[in-house]
Design an enzyme around this catalytic site. Structure first.
Site, mmCIF file in Angstrom:
data_model
loop_
_atom_site.group_PDB
_atom_site.id
_atom_site.type_symbol
_atom_site.label_atom_id
_atom_site.label_comp_id
_atom_site.label_asym_id
_atom_site.label_seq_id
_atom_site.Cartn_x
_atom_site.Cartn_y
_atom_site.Cartn_z
ATOM 1 N N SER A 53 -24.049 37.766 78.133
ATOM 2 C CA SER A 53 -25.263 38.623 78.191
ATOM 3 C C SER A 53 -26.269 37.751 78.380
ATOM 4 O O SER A 53 -26.538 36.892 79.161
ATOM 5 C CB SER A 53 -25.389 39.757 76.922
ATOM 6 O OG SER A 53 -26.417 40.656 77.401
ATOM 7 N N ARG A 88 -33.432 49.489 68.848
ATOM 8 C CA ARG A 88 -32.043 49.180 68.738
ATOM 9 C C ARG A 88 -31.007 50.256 69.173
ATOM 10 O O ARG A 88 -29.925 50.111 69.883
ATOM 11 C CB ARG A 88 -31.847 48.770 67.309
ATOM 12 C CG ARG A 88 -30.380 48.392 67.022
ATOM 13 C CD ARG A 88 -29.763 47.162 67.618
ATOM 14 N NE ARG A 88 -28.506 46.613 67.078
ATOM 15 C CZ ARG A 88 -27.839 45.754 67.755
ATOM 16 N NH1 ARG A 88 -28.193 45.021 68.680
ATOM 17 N NH2 ARG A 88 -26.595 45.470 67.266
ATOM 18 N N ASP A 108 -18.764 47.875 82.102
ATOM 19 C CA ASP A 108 -20.238 47.342 81.839
ATOM 20 C C ASP A 108 -21.023 47.987 83.019
ATOM 21 O O ASP A 108 -21.201 47.270 84.184
ATOM 22 C CB ASP A 108 -20.186 45.761 81.718
ATOM 23 C CG ASP A 108 -21.390 45.157 81.380
ATOM 24 O OD1 ASP A 108 -22.326 45.802 81.112
ATOM 25 O OD2 ASP A 108 -21.586 43.998 80.835
ATOM 26 N N HIS A 122 -20.374 46.934 78.163
ATOM 27 C CA HIS A 122 -20.963 45.604 78.052
ATOM 28 C C HIS A 122 -20.592 44.809 76.586
ATOM 29 O O HIS A 122 -20.391 43.736 76.880
ATOM 30 C CB HIS A 122 -22.667 45.714 77.910
ATOM 31 C CG HIS A 122 -23.322 44.486 77.906
ATOM 32 N ND1 HIS A 122 -23.090 43.437 78.873
ATOM 33 C CD2 HIS A 122 -24.443 43.958 77.096
ATOM 34 C CE1 HIS A 122 -23.909 42.546 78.547
ATOM 35 N NE2 HIS A 122 -24.505 42.547 77.545
ATOM 36 N N ASP A 123 -20.419 45.626 75.629
ATOM 37 C CA ASP A 123 -19.828 45.139 74.279
ATOM 38 C C ASP A 123 -18.686 44.446 74.305
ATOM 39 O O ASP A 123 -18.198 43.743 73.363
ATOM 40 C CB ASP A 123 -20.199 46.286 73.251
ATOM 41 C CG ASP A 123 -20.969 46.211 72.165
ATOM 42 O OD1 ASP A 123 -21.924 45.059 72.463
ATOM 43 O OD2 ASP A 123 -21.310 46.894 71.396
#
Lengths: 381, 215
Positions: free
Chosen positions: A154, A224, A319, A352-353
């Protein structure tokens, strides 16, 4: 009103550079502190060092219990003995980014050497390149001429690309994971939603919340929560939560809630205990500014002209924040520069994680690439 | 996987015949690009035995992952669209083994190969082999042989050609044939080196090394 959490003063391992650092924006910070952690041992000829670059809200506590949250390190599945980044073999370094809030110079710090008033909202704009320059100071301080590898996901991947472009002779191998050579309009848009949530918090006080003894906790939590959605895929959310309700079978307007809601609320509320809002603004802005090609006449391959570095570009199929197309664009730019490049898209439904999670193909790829590079670098097994 | 890191493996032992023959054509320490490199057997072999800077492109992601996990520099990409990304003369040899018949635009791929590399090395299954000819003549159906082993509706081989076809293409495009040979599937170099006509009848696979004729 959200009172500032009584954050215990943690003595982060750090090095201070009293000659400061000149930033890209023209401001000179009179003093530079780089907080960092290391794992494993540096070999005699200092050739086995791997720099890990962390993402937006991570920090230098890669492979150990976090001193503030008490949770495991953010990459404990990847960095450690006999893991893909093998600390029995490599000397692993990770530094808190410039502008961060885990010990490196950032908005929480005093604005000058002779005052205690903190920078807060006045902290100068930081770029990814500034972060890399700060890390380079640390690497020089550690006496390492050439890093065996620079690895990051990232925003960490942005730093990896910047390292390879700025200090090609100092990077034998580069692994940008789930990353991009510039922040897309969509990503900037999501960051802006987060920033506006912070600005809209009544405890924001135009960024001078520290002086009021509060934090813009609700705004930061919303930031967040939005960001967290972008880190996951639709399949991952469905698998984890589906439409399940927390508590009873019926849904009232504000009573019972979907499990995914309470999960996000928890993500938001625990985040504000460890992260500074001004740091969040500073670092998201640094990501938004990032456009490596723009620094090279709009031609990304020029950033890597004649590069000796071996690259491994890794993306994840689900992602959508840093999609495979972004990674492919990097791989193609490297092809145009005739660079040595490996490029893999890992099949994953975790979004993405995925780079932080247990993805065996990803781990095998990373381990194999590093092992192959070690063979080329002549590193002892 | 939990920690167990595969060692970088020797992959040459079970290398296909055409890969072994190709590796003998490549000069030591050369820069090599292998298009359609599969799990990277050839590039691993060229690096370890000839000290080559060998890299690969592969379209099948599972193969790419396997290759990179074995420490080989392979990228996901495809012959039809990714070759144009490389600069001129970036390689000494550009290899395309058993893939020419499966690309969308074989002529353009060949042009790109000889733009980015000084030499092109190609292997392809020969559609002129007598069994192929006989089956089509005798049965009136698409041939199925040891080499052409997929039914017409399943095959990825959309551009089959014969050895003579390939010679004609090279002449049309102005490519010099530096070496060529025909081999049978069992792994023997065939003895028809002097006669393209015989090779076209009895060779199951063909192997060519080309370069651009001086302008």
């Amino acid at each position: 009103m959200d009172h500032a959490p009584a954050s215990p003063e943690i003595a982060h391992t750090h090095v201070a550079f009293e000659d400061g650092i000149a930033l890209e924006c023209g401001v000179v910070l009179k003093r530079l502190v780089v907080a960092y952690r290391t794992y494993g041992r540096l070999n005699a000829d200092r050739s086995n060092a791997i720099l890990i670059c962390h993402a937006l809200t991570s920090d230098q506590y890669v492979a150990e219990t976090h001193p503030l949250t008490g949770r495991p390190g953010w990459w404990e599945t990847v960095v450690g003995p006999r893991l893909p980044v093998d600390t029995d073999r490599f000397f692993v370094i990770c530094a808190n980014v410039l502008g961060g809030c885990m010990g490196s110079t950032g908005p929480k710090d005093p604005r000058d050497t002779d005052t205690v008033e903190s920078w807060g909202i006045d902290f100068p704009p930081i770029t990814i390149r500034d972060m890399v320059h700060a890390q380079k100071r640390l690497i020089d301080h550690l006496g390492i001429g050439r890093l065996f590898a620079v690895v990051g996901g990232s925003m960490g991947g942005m730093q990896v690309l910047e390292w390879a472009a700025t200090f090609p002779a100092s990077v034998f191998a580069a692994v940008p994971i789930a990353s991009a050579a510039y922040h897309s309009a969509q990503n900037i848009a999501f960051n802006e939603v987060g920033r506006q949530a912070i600005f809209g918090d009544p405890d924001w006080f135009e960024g001078r919340y520290q002086a009021h003894g509060v934090i813009p906790a609700r705004g930061l939590a919303v930031a967040r929560m939005v960001a967290h959605i972008t880190y996951l895929s639709e399949q991952a959310l469905t698998r984890k939560f589906g439409r399940r309700l927390r508590g009873g079978q019926t849904l009232s307007l504000f009573g019972d809630r979907f499990e995914v809601e309470s999960y996000l609320q928890h993500q938001g509320s625990s985040f504000v205990l460890r992260f500074d809002a001004n740091s969040y603004l500073t670092i998201t802005r640094a990501m938004d500014y990032f456009d490596l090609a723009a620094d090279h006449e709009g031609n990304l391959s020029r950033a890597f002209a004649g590069t000796p570095t071996r690259f491994c570009i890794i993306s994840f199929s689900s992602d959508w924040l840093f999609p495979t197309a972004d990674s492919r664009a990097i791989a193609r730019a490297l092809n145009r520069a005739a660079a040595n490049v490996s490029f893999v898209e890992i099949a994953s439904d975790k979004g993405h994680d995925a780079f932080l999670l247990d993805e065996p193909d990803f781990h095998r790829t990373l381990a194999g690439f590093l092992a192959g590079c070690a063979e080329h670098a002549g590193l002892a097994a | 996987m939990n920690g167990a890191v595969d060692p970088v493996r020797m992959v040459a032992k079970n290398m296909r015949l055409d890969l072994r023959l190709i590796s003998e054509m490549v000069t030591p320490r050369a820069r090599v690009l292998d298009i359609g490199c599969g799990d990277g057997a050839l590039i691993g072999h060229l690096f370890r035995t000839r000290g080559c800077d060998a890299r690969g492109i592969e379209i099948d992601m599972a193969e790419v992952t396997r290759a990179v996990a074995h420490g080989l520099p392979v990228m996901h990409g495809d012959a039809d669209s990714d070759l144009s990304q490389y600069p001129d003369a970036a390689f000494d040899f550009v290899v395309l083994s058993r893939t020419l018949q499966a690309v969308e635009r074989p002529r353009e791929v060949l042009r790109q190969m000889l733009r980015i590399g000084e030499h092109a090395i190609l292997s392809f299954p020969n559609f002129g082999h007598w069994q192929v000819r006989w089956q089509l003549l005798a049965n009136g159906r698409m041939p199925m042989t040891g080499v052409w082993d997929r039914p017409w509706h399943e095959t990825p081989n959309i551009h089959p050609c014969t050895i003579r076809d390939f010679f004609v293409l090279c002449a049309e495009e102005g490519y010099a044939v530096e070496q060529w040979l025909a081999v049978d599937e069992a792994g023997q170099k065939a003895p028809w080196r002097r006669s393209a006509t015989l090779a076209n009848l009895f060779g199951e696979q063909a192997l060519f090394q080309l370069r651009k004729k001086a302008a």
